[in-house]
Design a protein around this motif. Structure first.
Motif, short mmCIF file in Angstrom:
data_model
loop_
_atom_site.label_atom_id
_atom_site.label_comp_id
_atom_site.label_asym_id
_atom_site.label_seq_id
_atom_site.Cartn_x
_atom_site.Cartn_y
_atom_site.Cartn_z
N GLN A 1 57.66 89.35 108.35
CA GLN A 1 57.30 88.89 109.68
C GLN A 1 57.50 89.95 110.76
O GLN A 1 57.55 89.63 111.94
N CYS A 2 57.59 91.19 110.33
CA CYS A 2 57.51 92.31 111.28
C CYS A 2 57.05 93.53 110.51
O CYS A 2 57.24 93.62 109.30
N GLY B 1 61.54 87.80 107.74
CA GLY B 1 60.57 87.22 106.83
C GLY B 1 61.05 87.37 105.39
O GLY B 1 62.24 87.56 105.14
N ASN C 1 66.29 86.56 104.85
CA ASN C 1 65.49 86.47 106.07
C ASN C 1 66.41 86.21 107.26
O ASN C 1 66.94 85.11 107.40
#
Length: 111
Positions: free
Chosen positions: A29-30, A23, A51
């Motif tokens: 995104q984690c 991300g 990313n």
């Protein structure tokens, strides 16, 4: 050297602090990437990121580059510092702040 290794090498060596993450700093995104972003933002450290979800080649390339199996990966002045667990432990002990300052990276706030 392959193109992806050249890309990684360039990012690591031309940025004082660089984070390979899942991300972006605005939208991790984690959870592990999010933890490292929170720590760097809390400290007020200027950093750049890439990313790894945008490219399988980058995601696999960064693991091979450091021989480290997980992401995120934090680099300071070209040196691999570690992943989320190591960064969190170093932050909690104050070692990360000291490491950054000794490397000449401005830390605007310490824990």
């Amino acid at each position: 050297m392959t193109d992806i290794n050249a890309f990684i090498d360039d990012k690591v060596k031309t940025n004082d602090v660089f984070l390979f993450m899942k991300g972006s700093p605005d939208f991790p995104q984690c959870g592990f990437s999010g933890q490292v972003v929170q720590i760097l933002n809390y400290l007020g450290v200027d950093y750049s990121s890439a990313n790894v979800l945008e490219s399988d080649e980058l995601r696999e390339g960064i693991k091979a580059y450091t021989n480290w199996p997980t992401i995120p990966q934090l680099y300071v002045k070209g040196e691999f510092v570690g992943g989320a667990d190591i960064v969190r432990e170093m932050f909690q002990s104050g070692e990360l702040q000291t490491h950054l300052q000794q490397a000449g990276v401005e830390v605007k706030q310490s824990a």
